[in-house]
Scaffold this motif. Structure first.
Motif, PDB file in Angstrom:
ATOM      1  N   VAL A  73       2.626 -14.356 -10.312  1.00  0.00           N
ATOM      2  CA  VAL A  73       1.214 -14.304  -9.934  1.00  0.00           C
ATOM      3  C   VAL A  73       0.862 -12.848  -9.640  1.00  0.00           C
ATOM      4  CG1 VAL A  73      -0.592 -15.242  -8.446  1.00  0.00           C
ATOM      5  CG2 VAL A  73       1.487 -16.579  -8.860  1.00  0.00           C
ATOM      6  N   ALA A  74      -0.099 -12.304 -10.371  1.00  0.00           N
ATOM      7  CA  ALA A  74      -0.526 -10.924 -10.174  1.00  0.00           C
ATOM      8  C   ALA A  74      -1.643 -10.878  -9.135  1.00  0.00           C
ATOM      9  CB  ALA A  74      -1.027 -10.338 -11.492  1.00  0.00           C
ATOM     10  N   TYR A  75      -1.513  -9.964  -8.183  1.00  0.00           N
ATOM     11  CA  TYR A  75      -2.533  -9.741  -7.155  1.00  0.00           C
ATOM     12  C   TYR A  75      -2.874  -8.254  -7.121  1.00  0.00           C
ATOM     13  CZ  TYR A  75      -1.168 -14.235  -4.921  1.00  0.00           C
ATOM     14  OH  TYR A  75      -0.901 -15.546  -4.640  1.00  0.00           O
ATOM     15  N   SER A  76      -4.141  -7.912  -6.865  1.00  0.00           N
ATOM     16  CA  SER A  76      -4.442  -6.506  -6.569  1.00  0.00           C
ATOM     17  C   SER A  76      -3.919  -6.185  -5.174  1.00  0.00           C
ATOM     18  CB  SER A  76      -5.949  -6.252  -6.671  1.00  0.00           C
ATOM     19  OG  SER A  76      -6.679  -7.202  -5.917  1.00  0.00           O
ATOM     20  N   GLY A  77      -4.037  -7.136  -4.263  1.00  0.00           N
ATOM     21  CA  GLY A  77      -3.512  -7.040  -2.900  1.00  0.00           C
ATOM     22  C   GLY A  77      -3.588  -8.415  -2.266  1.00  0.00           C
ATOM     23  N   THR A  78      -3.110  -8.530  -1.037  1.00  0.00           N
ATOM     24  CA  THR A  78      -3.166  -9.813  -0.328  1.00  0.00           C
ATOM     25  C   THR A  78      -3.929  -9.619   0.983  1.00  0.00           C
ATOM     26  OG1 THR A  78      -1.187  -9.558   1.045  1.00  0.00           O
ATOM     27  CG2 THR A  78      -0.858 -10.299  -1.246  1.00  0.00           C
ATOM     28  N   HIS A  79      -3.941 -10.658   1.810  1.00  0.00           N
ATOM     29  CA  HIS A  79      -4.612 -10.572   3.122  1.00  0.00           C
ATOM     30  C   HIS A  79      -3.935  -9.545   4.030  1.00  0.00           C
ATOM     31  CE1 HIS A  79      -1.277 -13.369   3.749  1.00  0.00           C
ATOM     32  NE2 HIS A  79      -1.295 -12.969   5.004  1.00  0.00           N
ATOM     33  N   ASP A  80      -2.689  -9.184   3.738  1.00  0.00           N
ATOM     34  CA  ASP A  80      -1.960  -8.212   4.562  1.00  0.00           C
ATOM     35  C   ASP A  80      -2.127  -6.774   4.076  1.00  0.00           C
ATOM     36  OD1 ASP A  80      -0.890  -9.900   6.489  1.00  0.00           O
ATOM     37  OD2 ASP A  80       0.899 -10.357   5.319  1.00  0.00           O
ATOM     38  N   ASN A  81      -2.791  -6.594   2.933  1.00  0.00           N
ATOM     39  CA  ASN A  81      -2.982  -5.248   2.375  1.00  0.00           C
ATOM     40  C   ASN A  81      -4.385  -4.734   2.662  1.00  0.00           C
ATOM     41  OD1 ASN A  81      -1.241  -6.721  -0.187  1.00  0.00           O
ATOM     42  ND2 ASN A  81      -0.420  -4.889   0.773  1.00  0.00           N
ATOM     43  N   ASP A  82      -4.538  -3.431   2.511  1.00  0.00           N
ATOM     44  CA  ASP A  82      -5.875  -2.846   2.500  1.00  0.00           C
ATOM     45  C   ASP A  82      -6.588  -3.336   1.246  1.00  0.00           C
ATOM     46  OD1 ASP A  82      -8.059  -1.231   3.077  1.00  0.00           O
ATOM     47  OD2 ASP A  82      -6.839   0.549   3.473  1.00  0.00           O
ATOM     48  N   THR A  83      -7.890  -3.144   1.170  1.00  0.00           N
ATOM     49  CA  THR A  83      -8.600  -3.422  -0.084  1.00  0.00           C
ATOM     50  C   THR A  83      -8.146  -2.396  -1.131  1.00  0.00           C
ATOM     51  OG1 THR A  83     -10.439  -1.950   0.424  1.00  0.00           O
ATOM     52  CG2 THR A  83     -10.602  -4.212   1.254  1.00  0.00           C
ATOM     53  N   ALA A  84      -8.418  -2.650  -2.395  1.00  0.00           N
ATOM     54  CA  ALA A  84      -8.000  -1.710  -3.449  1.00  0.00           C
ATOM     55  C   ALA A  84      -8.635  -0.332  -3.230  1.00  0.00           C
ATOM     56  CB  ALA A  84      -8.373  -2.270  -4.825  1.00  0.00           C
ATOM     57  N   ILE A  85      -9.919  -0.323  -2.904  1.00  0.00           N
ATOM     58  CA  ILE A  85     -10.599   0.960  -2.661  1.00  0.00           C
ATOM     59  C   ILE A  85     -10.036   1.621  -1.407  1.00  0.00           C
ATOM     60  CG2 ILE A  85     -12.809   1.947  -1.887  1.00  0.00           C
ATOM     61  CD1 ILE A  85     -14.212   0.241  -3.954  1.00  0.00           C
ATOM     62  N   GLY A  86      -9.814   0.822  -0.353  1.00  0.00           N
ATOM     63  CA  GLY A  86      -9.235   1.362   0.875  1.00  0.00           C
ATOM     64  C   GLY A  86      -7.864   1.959   0.633  1.00  0.00           C
ATOM     65  N   TRP A  87      -7.054   1.263  -0.168  1.00  0.00           N
ATOM     66  CA  TRP A  87      -5.711   1.772  -0.499  1.00  0.00           C
ATOM     67  C   TRP A  87      -5.809   3.107  -1.219  1.00  0.00           C
ATOM     68  CZ3 TRP A  87      -3.865   2.940  -5.365  1.00  0.00           C
ATOM     69  CH2 TRP A  87      -2.513   3.331  -5.427  1.00  0.00           C
ATOM     70  N   TYR A  88      -6.678   3.163  -2.213  1.00  0.00           N
ATOM     71  CA  TYR A  88      -6.779   4.375  -3.034  1.00  0.00           C
ATOM     72  C   TYR A  88      -7.234   5.568  -2.193  1.00  0.00           C
ATOM     73  CZ  TYR A  88      -8.114   7.552  -6.793  1.00  0.00           C
ATOM     74  OH  TYR A  88      -8.225   8.643  -7.621  1.00  0.00           O
ATOM     75  N   LYS A  89      -8.174   5.337  -1.307  1.00  0.00           N
ATOM     76  CA  LYS A  89      -8.716   6.439  -0.492  1.00  0.00           C
ATOM     77  C   LYS A  89      -7.699   6.965   0.526  1.00  0.00           C
ATOM     78  CE  LYS A  89     -13.671   5.500  -0.749  1.00  0.00           C
ATOM     79  NZ  LYS A  89     -14.857   4.985  -0.016  1.00  0.00           N
ATOM     80  N   THR A  90      -6.764   6.113   0.941  1.00  0.00           N
ATOM     81  CA  THR A  90      -5.844   6.516   2.024  1.00  0.00           C
ATOM     82  C   THR A  90      -4.426   6.814   1.551  1.00  0.00           C
ATOM     83  OG1 THR A  90      -5.407   4.171   2.501  1.00  0.00           O
ATOM     84  CG2 THR A  90      -7.124   5.253   3.800  1.00  0.00           C
ATOM     85  N   THR A  91      -4.099   6.491   0.298  1.00  0.00           N
ATOM     86  CA  THR A  91      -2.743   6.770  -0.174  1.00  0.00           C
ATOM     87  C   THR A  91      -2.603   8.261  -0.514  1.00  0.00           C
ATOM     88  OG1 THR A  91      -0.956   5.925  -1.567  1.00  0.00           O
ATOM     89  CG2 THR A  91      -3.061   6.351  -2.669  1.00  0.00           C
TER      90      THR A  91
END
Length: 501
Positions: free
Chosen positions: A390-408
């Protein structure tokens, strides 16, 4: 079992809009399912629907079987004639992007009591038969749960092992005495569970009629302060007074120098096995009745789990202990038939966990956010996926995709841009596209990513105890989602259950 190639959305009912301070099973839930239908998506994934405990976490519950009563919709109660227009108007709150659980619980409790009284006063024969059938079918957990809740309220929600000894240790005379003493509260708790079940089953039927399957969530461990441990202490690592002896967690790793001490009492797997794993069989049967498939949280704990003494302050001083593995799943397979299970196989995976997952053909999880911290062999890069995943961009335990990109970091940002052949401006759509076009049989995306939201809208930050599980969206935010783009991605990735020719 293998699932058909399909796609869907992860959002918990508490995140729905609505007039009562938190999302519930009301009309807004149907609006969301209509959105899935319009965008040709056929999976709705939820978090555990059980009562929330500390910090309003669905993963810390008073019961592994009961439903979260605050998901009961006052609008549906009004439609059933159990509440008046004035009564539901009196508990209206602004529909904001943050749940107001305290006020919502207080308001809902008030009108639930009114609705419950009307239910009992006007109980028609057919309804009474359905109510009695529900109580009989769920007797194995329900009778203990309603008494546990009545006692818990009497003792100001203090842990059950601090109650008076006679009821804490379930002495027969005390059970009889308290059932009589709290008969009104017990009758209320029975109705709440009956109404929760009715509203959920009606919502599930609405979804299923649209070709949408619901994926539920089953945490491996249960909370110490739960009806499960109180009613079945022999299955858990507690002493005669109910105090925890051995607890769950994970050892120190890259994310935490001291590990994570979860504090859930561990299972006495030998005792469970001696009883034919009957408690677990009932739990899985219950979940399969409520949902079309289940995500099994912390799947690796069934192969081996981290054992820590309850007296420890961190998870550092623990040991790995062999879990029930195939014995448990062979039994569940025998008793339940097909097992539509998704294995949450994240974190450090041993050969034993992979072998257990693959023996039963359970799909594992692939998180696109994890794909860019190493080279091209990274198992979370879509070109390395297997079909049964099952492919996910993220889960309930992850940042949002945009949030991840801005902070990584810059390196991961560069890898993500290179891999997606984009400038990173619409990284949420790039991740959704990667998941949709991957070979994975299922692709599921948090609603926040379809909405293009940043870190302010994430659901949970693991390891923190406050400020989580609060996110809600507004009706306008759902209306603003680019439905045509989703439809096109579903179509070109062949994720329609009945593709048009």
């Amino acid at each position: 079992m293998r699932f058909p190639r399909s796609s869907g959305c992860l959002v918990h009912p508490t995140s729905f809009p609505g007039k009562y301070g938190m999302g519930d099973f009301g009309f807004e839930a149907r609006d969301f399912l209509d959105f899935l239908e319009r965008t040709h998506q056929t999976i709705w994934q939820v978090l555990p629907l059980t009562p929330t405990g500390y910090g309003n976490s669905p993963y810390a519950s008073y019961s592994a079987f009961a439903g979260n009563i605050y998901l009961i919709s006052p609008d549906v109660l009004y439609k059933k004639g159990l509440l008046t227009k004035e009564e539901i108007k009196s508990i209206e709150l602004p529909s904001t992007m943050v749940a107001d659980y305290d006020l919502s619980f207080e308001n809902k409790n008030r009108v639930y009591k009114i609705a419950c009284d009307r239910f009992y006063q006007n109980l028609a024969k057919e309804e009474e038969q359905a109510f009695n059938a529900f109580k009989k079918q769920n007797k194995h957990w329900l009778d203990d749960f309603v008494l546990f809740m009545a006692c818990s309220l009497h003792y100001n929600k203090q842990p059950w092992n601090t109650w008076d000894d006679d009821i804490a240790q379930r002495k027969p005379g005390a059970l009889k005495k308290y059932r009589k003493k709290f008969s009104d509260e017990i009758a209320f708790q029975y109705w709440l569970q009956f109404e929760f079940n009715n509203q959920w089953i009606a919502l599930k039927k609405y979804a299923n009629e649209k070709g949408i399957r619901i994926v539920g969530d089953i945490p491996i461990f249960v909370d110490h302060n739960s009806a499960d441990v109180w009613a079945n202490p022999k299955y858990f690592e507690v002493d005669k007074k109910g105090n925890r002896q051995l607890v769950a967690g994970v050892p120190p790793d890259y994310f935490s120098e001291t590990g994570q001490l979860w504090g859930n009492p561990l299972y006495k797997w030998d005792e469970l096995e001696n009883d034919g794993f009957s408690w677990w069989v009932k739990r899985f049967k219950h979940m399969f009745n409520a949902c079309d498939a289940i995500r099994v949280d912390h799947f690796r704990g069934f192969d081996a789990y981290w054992e820590v003494k309850a007296s420890e302050k961190t998870a550092e001083n623990g040991r790995w202990v062999k879990g029930p593995g195939e014995k448990l799943f062979d039994t569940i397979l025998d008793k339940c038939g097909e097992l539509p299970i998704i294995a949450e196989d994240l974190g450090f995976m041993t050969e034993g966990v992979q072998k257990l997952r693959d023996k039963y053909n359970f799909p594992g999880m692939k998180i696109i956010q994890f794909a860019f911290d190493s080279d091209s062999t990274n198992s979370f890069l879509p070109h390395n996926y297997s079909q049964n995943s099952v492919a996910y961009s993220g889960t309930h335990d992850n940042d949002t995709a945009i949030g991840w990109y801005k902070t990584t970091n810059d390196v991961e940002q560069h890898r993500a841009r290179t891999y997606t052949r984009s400038n990173g401006e619409n990284i949420h759509w790039e991740f959704i596209r990667l998941g949709m076009l991957s070979v994975s049989d299922q692709a599921i995306f948090p609603l926040q990513d379809f909405m293009g939201l940043d870190s302010a809208h994430r659901m949970n930050i693991p390891g923190t105890s406050s400020g989580n599980w609060l996110w809600r969206y507004t009706a306008q935010m759902l209306d603003a989602v680019d439905e045509v783009q989703i439809q096109q991605l579903v179509e070109i990735s062949n994720r329609q259950i009945n593709p048009t020719t």
